[in-house]
Motif scaffolding. Structure first.
Motif, mmCIF file in Angstrom:
data_model
loop_
_atom_site.group_PDB
_atom_site.id
_atom_site.type_symbol
_atom_site.label_atom_id
_atom_site.label_comp_id
_atom_site.label_asym_id
_atom_site.label_seq_id
_atom_site.Cartn_x
_atom_site.Cartn_y
_atom_site.Cartn_z
ATOM 1 N N PRO A 1 -107.601 -4.461 31.392
ATOM 2 C CA PRO A 1 -106.230 -3.950 31.308
ATOM 3 C C PRO A 1 -106.200 -2.432 31.476
ATOM 4 O O PRO A 1 -107.095 -1.720 31.024
ATOM 5 C CB PRO A 1 -105.793 -4.351 29.905
ATOM 6 C CG PRO A 1 -107.064 -4.316 29.105
ATOM 7 C CD PRO A 1 -108.175 -4.694 30.057
ATOM 8 N N ILE A 2 -105.175 -1.955 32.152
ATOM 9 C CA ILE A 2 -104.924 -0.514 32.271
ATOM 10 C C ILE A 2 -103.508 -0.275 31.784
ATOM 11 O O ILE A 2 -102.554 -0.882 32.292
ATOM 12 C CB ILE A 2 -105.072 -0.023 33.722
ATOM 13 C CG1 ILE A 2 -106.493 -0.268 34.237
ATOM 14 C CG2 ILE A 2 -104.727 1.464 33.822
ATOM 15 C CD1 ILE A 2 -106.689 0.072 35.699
ATOM 16 N N ARG A 3 -103.350 0.583 30.824
ATOM 17 C CA ARG A 3 -102.039 0.838 30.226
ATOM 18 C C ARG A 3 -101.552 2.228 30.626
ATOM 19 O O ARG A 3 -102.228 3.229 30.383
ATOM 20 C CB ARG A 3 -102.142 0.727 28.704
ATOM 21 C CG ARG A 3 -100.925 1.174 27.918
ATOM 22 C CD ARG A 3 -99.821 0.161 27.936
ATOM 23 N NE ARG A 3 -98.700 0.598 27.095
ATOM 24 C CZ ARG A 3 -97.528 -0.016 27.030
ATOM 25 N NH1 ARG A 3 -97.302 -1.098 27.751
ATOM 26 N NH2 ARG A 3 -96.570 0.440 26.249
ATOM 27 N N LEU A 4 -100.380 2.290 31.279
ATOM 28 C CA LEU A 4 -99.756 3.556 31.648
ATOM 29 C C LEU A 4 -98.631 3.876 30.666
ATOM 30 O O LEU A 4 -97.956 2.958 30.172
ATOM 31 C CB LEU A 4 -99.205 3.489 33.071
ATOM 32 C CG LEU A 4 -100.225 3.217 34.179
ATOM 33 C CD1 LEU A 4 -99.530 3.161 35.532
ATOM 34 C CD2 LEU A 4 -101.319 4.265 34.176
ATOM 35 N N PRO A 5 -98.395 5.154 30.380
ATOM 36 C CA PRO A 5 -97.355 5.504 29.399
ATOM 37 C C PRO A 5 -95.942 5.278 29.917
ATOM 38 O O PRO A 5 -95.002 5.170 29.134
ATOM 39 C CB PRO A 5 -97.619 6.991 29.130
ATOM 40 C CG PRO A 5 -98.316 7.486 30.361
ATOM 41 C CD PRO A 5 -99.143 6.336 30.842
ATOM 42 N N GLU A 6 -95.780 5.211 31.251
ATOM 43 C CA GLU A 6 -94.454 5.006 31.830
ATOM 44 C C GLU A 6 -94.601 4.284 33.165
ATOM 45 O O GLU A 6 -95.699 4.162 33.705
ATOM 46 C CB GLU A 6 -93.735 6.339 32.029
ATOM 47 C CG GLU A 6 -94.492 7.311 32.924
ATOM 48 C CD GLU A 6 -93.805 8.658 33.015
ATOM 49 O OE1 GLU A 6 -92.686 8.795 32.486
ATOM 50 O OE2 GLU A 6 -94.390 9.577 33.618
ATOM 51 N N ASN A 7 -93.474 3.829 33.687
ATOM 52 C CA ASN A 7 -93.480 3.061 34.922
ATOM 53 C C ASN A 7 -93.709 3.981 36.123
ATOM 54 O O ASN A 7 -92.847 4.769 36.493
ATOM 55 C CB ASN A 7 -92.155 2.302 35.081
ATOM 56 C CG ASN A 7 -92.197 1.306 36.225
ATOM 57 O OD1 ASN A 7 -93.147 1.256 37.000
ATOM 58 N ND2 ASN A 7 -91.170 0.487 36.322
ATOM 59 N N LYS A 8 -94.869 3.851 36.743
ATOM 60 C CA LYS A 8 -95.225 4.677 37.900
ATOM 61 C C LYS A 8 -94.996 3.952 39.229
ATOM 62 O O LYS A 8 -95.204 4.533 40.283
ATOM 63 C CB LYS A 8 -96.696 5.091 37.817
ATOM 64 C CG LYS A 8 -97.038 5.971 36.627
ATOM 65 C CD LYS A 8 -96.426 7.352 36.790
ATOM 66 C CE LYS A 8 -96.933 8.300 35.696
ATOM 67 N NZ LYS A 8 -96.377 9.667 35.868
ATOM 68 N N GLY A 9 -94.585 2.679 39.162
ATOM 69 C CA GLY A 9 -94.309 1.940 40.375
ATOM 70 C C GLY A 9 -95.511 1.188 40.920
ATOM 71 O O GLY A 9 -96.646 1.353 40.466
ATOM 72 N N PHE A 10 -95.251 0.372 41.938
ATOM 73 C CA PHE A 10 -96.263 -0.521 42.495
ATOM 74 C C PHE A 10 -97.423 0.241 43.120
ATOM 75 O O PHE A 10 -98.597 -0.091 42.904
ATOM 76 C CB PHE A 10 -95.609 -1.436 43.536
ATOM 77 C CG PHE A 10 -96.567 -2.341 44.250
ATOM 78 C CD1 PHE A 10 -96.915 -3.564 43.706
ATOM 79 C CD2 PHE A 10 -97.132 -1.975 45.465
ATOM 80 C CE1 PHE A 10 -97.811 -4.408 44.365
ATOM 81 C CE2 PHE A 10 -98.023 -2.811 46.133
ATOM 82 C CZ PHE A 10 -98.355 -4.037 45.571
#
Length: 428
Positions: free
Chosen positions: A68-77
């Motif tokens: 899993p990779i978790r980003l703090p916000e939606n960076k898009g596809f």
């Protein structure tokens, strides 16, 4: 002893919609041998159960092969896919939408396709709607105005045209398999796009290197189509960026692809393209079904999904017998393949009779949109003149005749002051 490296790294960007997302890795686990896949899910800052439930589910299904990779916000596809690719360990990358579902035997045909043809740069499976087993994607085609279409969308999956191999300029990034080294050489997905058109540019970069693209119909994956909120919000900006970065890289091919399979191209009064059967085949089917029987008619529509009169005959029969729910389904297919204002009006009425206000509302909105286009025909006239002139210069006689006939029906000459002199709305 070092564990054997996986054959494929599956990269799945996700943002909320946990009920859809969880089905994707579950289906991969159910229909793929163990140890073959490394599954990388890039969570674009989800705020629902994805944030808490993704990692436990992934570990239970794939163990150490889940990452899993978790980003703090939606960076898009594009950003999410590139991040996943950067951490992948397998030699092949499969980019997969989070709302897709694998089916038995889905992976081997894709791997064989790449193994058997060194000229293939990327392949994708046949994407099907899960509730109908009809086609969602078997390749991207470009209309004369360079709008993109999913070729043969809503055809039955068993139709021979669906399985045919054909030259493609693009395939969807919703399910795309390619070598990791090629992905890196192409620069990955360009991150200036926001959830749209990045797959088109990647396909161009692949073809730029002399490689081909293919949809492998023996591999089947279900895809209900994107349900991400705001998925289409950036289409215009993405198309403009694609046109700047890849101007001249794509050409109209819908008429050529359809022609190879025996279909004709037609235009609506508002210049929307659609496919039809040749008039001789339409007449043959009408003669064959002079003694109408609904079951036979439905079977004929599976074999010839572009039989326009068949939908009208079957829908009228169902309506006459008060079977409005079935009739609305037939009318919906009719309108999809053959967009007309009378067809949308009839769909709205029958959907209401069937107790389906959502479908009736969709038809009403389409009627409003089309009516608005027809109230001011001048932009349509300029576009038709420009495309007719472009087709004449390009030697595309059949395409040119379509637009010239459209103008003739309005009593207008080909020549005019319209600035549009060729395809210019790439990716819309």
């Amino acid at each position: 002893m070092t564990a054997k490296a996986p054959l494929v790294s599956v990269i799945i960007p996700a943002w909320n919609l946990w009920d859809l997302t969880r089905g994707c890795p579950e289906s991969l686990h159910a229909h793929t041998p163990g140890g073959v896949l490394e599954v990388i899910v890039v969570d674009n800052g989800s705020t629902d159960a994805t944030a808490s439930d993704l990692e436990p589910l992934g570990r239970s299904l794939f163990g150490e092969l889940f990452r899993p990779i978790r980003l703090p916000e939606n960076k898009g596809f594009a950003v999410a896919s590139n991040l996943g690719a950067a951490q992948a360990r397998a030699g092949r990358l499969l980019f997969l939408n989070n709302d897709t579902l694998g089916t038995p035997g889905w992976l081997p045909p894709l791997l064989r396709a790449l193994d058997d043809d060194a000229r293939l740069g990327a392949v994708g499976p046949l994407l099907l709607y899960p509730d109908t087993d009809r086609v969602q994607h078997c390749g991207i085609a470009f209309t004369p105005s360079l709008a993109t279409e999913h070729l043969y969308a809503n055809f039955p999956a068993t139709h021979p045209a669906v399985a045919a191999r054909r030259p493609l300029q693009a395939i969807t990034g919703a399910a795309l398999l390619m070598e990791r080294t090629l992905f890196a050489d192409c620069g990955g997905f360009h991150e200036g796009y926001l959830n749209g058109s990045e797959d088109l540019e990647l396909c161009w970069r692949i073809r730029e290197r002399g490689l081909k693209l293919a949809c492998v119909a023996e591999s089947r994956v279900y895809h209900p189509e994107s349900r991400t909120p705001g998925r289409r919000d950036h289409d215009a900006a993405n198309a403009a960026r694609l046109n700047r970065r890849c101007s001249g890289c794509f050409g109209p091919d819908l008429h050529k692809l359809a022609g190879r399979d025996g279909f004709d191209l037609a235009l609506t009064p508002w210049l929307e393209t659609y496919l039809t059967l040749p008039p001789t085949r339409e007449s043959e089917l009408l003669a064959e079904h002079a003694d109408f029987e609904p079951g036979r008619c439905w079977q004929a529509l599976q074999a010839d999904p572009l039989w326009q009169s068949g939908y009208e005959l079957l829908a009228a029969f169902l309506e006459e017998h008060g079977r409005y729910l079935e009739a609305s389904g037939v009318r919906l297919l009719h309108c999809y393949f053959f967009p007309t204002l009378p067809g949308y009006r009839r769909l709205a009425l029958v959907a209401a009779q069937a107790g389906n206000p959502d479908l009736a509302g969709q038809a009403a909105r389409k009627i409003e949109h089309v009516t608005g286009l027809l109230e001011d025909p001048e932009p349509l006239v300029r576009k038709a003149r420009g495309l007719a002139r472009w087709a004449r210069r390009a030697g595309e006689r059949e395409v040119g005749a379509l637009y010239e006939d459209w103008l003739t029906d309005l009593g207008l000459p080909l020549e005019g002051d319209g600035p549009n002199d060729g395809p210019d709305d790439m990716g819309e």
